[in-house]
Design a protein around this motif. Structure first.
Motif, PDB file in Angstrom:
ATOM      1  N   GLU A 289      -4.585  58.032 -51.716  1.00  0.00           N
ATOM      2  CA  GLU A 289      -5.396  57.202 -52.607  1.00  0.00           C
ATOM      3  C   GLU A 289      -4.679  56.939 -53.918  1.00  0.00           C
ATOM      4  O   GLU A 289      -4.755  55.846 -54.477  1.00  0.00           O
ATOM      5  CB  GLU A 289      -6.752  57.873 -52.850  1.00  0.00           C
ATOM      6  N   GLU A 290      -3.959  57.951 -54.417  1.00  0.00           N
ATOM      7  CA  GLU A 290      -3.226  57.792 -55.688  1.00  0.00           C
ATOM      8  C   GLU A 290      -2.161  56.697 -55.556  1.00  0.00           C
ATOM      9  O   GLU A 290      -2.063  55.799 -56.396  1.00  0.00           O
ATOM     10  CB  GLU A 290      -2.573  59.131 -56.057  1.00  0.00           C
ATOM     11  N   LYS A 291      -1.355  56.779 -54.488  1.00  0.00           N
ATOM     12  CA  LYS A 291      -0.315  55.767 -54.275  1.00  0.00           C
ATOM     13  C   LYS A 291      -0.942  54.390 -54.050  1.00  0.00           C
ATOM     14  O   LYS A 291      -0.418  53.378 -54.527  1.00  0.00           O
ATOM     15  CB  LYS A 291       0.550  56.143 -53.073  1.00  0.00           C
ATOM     16  N   SER A 337      -8.367  54.652 -61.772  1.00  0.00           N
ATOM     17  CA  SER A 337      -8.418  55.754 -60.803  1.00  0.00           C
ATOM     18  C   SER A 337      -7.097  56.510 -60.724  1.00  0.00           C
ATOM     19  O   SER A 337      -7.016  57.530 -60.033  1.00  0.00           O
ATOM     20  CB  SER A 337      -8.776  55.204 -59.414  1.00  0.00           C
ATOM     21  N   ILE A 338      -6.067  56.008 -61.388  1.00  0.00           N
ATOM     22  CA  ILE A 338      -4.750  56.665 -61.345  1.00  0.00           C
ATOM     23  C   ILE A 338      -4.749  57.799 -62.349  1.00  0.00           C
ATOM     24  O   ILE A 338      -4.946  57.595 -63.549  1.00  0.00           O
ATOM     25  CB  ILE A 338      -3.627  55.660 -61.656  1.00  0.00           C
ATOM     26  N   GLU A 339      -4.533  59.022 -61.875  1.00  0.00           N
ATOM     27  CA  GLU A 339      -4.613  60.190 -62.748  1.00  0.00           C
ATOM     28  C   GLU A 339      -3.481  60.232 -63.762  1.00  0.00           C
ATOM     29  O   GLU A 339      -3.659  60.562 -64.931  1.00  0.00           O
ATOM     30  CB  GLU A 339      -4.586  61.478 -61.895  1.00  0.00           C
TER      31      GLU A 339
END
Length: 340
Positions: A289-291, A337-339
């Protein structure tokens, strides 16, 4: 889920007017742009059930419910069985046999069917027979070859329709009886092996494109259409067992460009995000999900910047089905949403 159930049940009692709980729900949420309160939805559901002589609720694939909120769903189901008798409320649940679901629901179950047993083999055999009779590339086989395919797939399926579907696609490409028998001897053991074989068969010139597409299909804030992804037709022809069009169940006719794309089955996403994929031969196609948020946020901002170089964007003139509209509507959803 609760919104969907309450909405469907309301259709059945619409002739009697709306309940106060439902009207209050609307004024406290939809009318002012707020999310609906879960507790209020549960209360509305209970009131609607009381008005009905008999209510049937069907919840399919509980195992696909997000792990972090699954316990609250199971707890709600337990409450329903305590508060209502079988005469007023019947619930049908389907799920893969996951430990937390079995432990929670087994004491409540009146009747259960294991779909991993021989009970489902006749259904799988019927599915195979229909496929062998209808599909191009399969219906031309002799009865002898069809019988061999049928017996082998039923024996190896272990109750999984999804597993049967993928080998049938492989067999469609076989031209001779010898090729069919060779394919049957080399059938993948499980779904992981099926998906790995499909991914390994993708030509190296298309691999990067497919990997990007998988991120979009697994994590996009809204399902993409052909209008968003103009290359989708070639994408589906590259790996048809992994990507498909969403079913049109509403009965409304839609143009090819408006049809939504999705991963062909929940197990495809499950495999692509798993550590099994990350650490195995299919690691190139592992997604997260991060990528995905980074890739999608970057793509959306690039699209907006490319368009804005032409001057001011008038929102009223942007086609809602275009990728530009999707980018303007959802770029910040991906970015926030990117930490890191």
């Amino acid at each position: 889920m609760l919104l969907s159930i309450v909405g469907q049940l309301l259709e059945g009692i619409s002739g009697r007017g709306f309940l106060d709980e439902v009207i209050n729900l609307y004024h406290n949420s939809k009318a002012i742009g707020k999310s609906t309160d879960i507790k209020a939805l549960k209360s509305a559901f209970l009131q609607i059930v009381k008005l009905s002589k008999k209510t049937f609720v069907i919840l399919d694939a509980l195992d696909e419910f997000p792990n972090e909120t699954r316990e609250s769903l199971l707890s709600w189901i337990r409450e329903l069985t305590v508060d209502h008798d079988a005469g007023s409320l019947s619930i049908l649940l389907t799920s893969r046999p996951e430990a937390d679901i079995e432990k929670s629901l087994e004491p409540l179950t009146t009747f259960s069917i294991s779909l991993q047993s021989n009970i489902i083999d006749p259904d799988i055999r019927s599915y195979i027979q229909n496929s062998l009779g209808d599909r191009d590339g399969l219906k031309e086989f002799t009865n002898e070859i069809k019988s061999e395919i049928e017996d082998t797939l039923v024996c190896r399926s272990q109750g999984m329709f999804r597993w049967v579907h993928c080998p049938l696609r492989i067999l469609q490409k076989c031209i001779t009886p010898a090729a069919v028998r060779a394919a049957l001897r080399a059938l993948p053991e499980d779904l992981d092996s099926v998906y790995l074989r499909i991914l390994n068969s993708i030509h190296k010139t298309q691999r990067e494109y497919i990997r990007r597409a998988m991120h979009w299909l697994a994590f996009s804030a809204k399902p993409l259409t052909l209008g968003h992804l103009s290359e989708a037709i070639s994408l589906i022809s590259i790996c048809p067992s992994l990507i498909s069009f969403e079913d049109t169940r509403t009965g409304n006719s839609s143009t090819q460009e408006d049809r939504k794309l999705r991963l062909a089955h929940f197990s495809v996403k499950e495999y692509l995000i798993s550590q099994r994929a990350a650490q195995g031969p299919g690691a190139y196609y592992h997604i997260s999900e991060e990528k995905a948020n980074l890739l999608m946020g970057h793509a959306c901002l690039s699209r907006i910047l490319r368009h804005s170089a032409q001057g001011t964007i008038n929102g009223n003139k942007v086609e809602k089905k275009s990728f530009l509209y999707h980018s303007a509507r959802y770029w910040f959803v991906y970015i926030r949403s990117i930490e890191d």
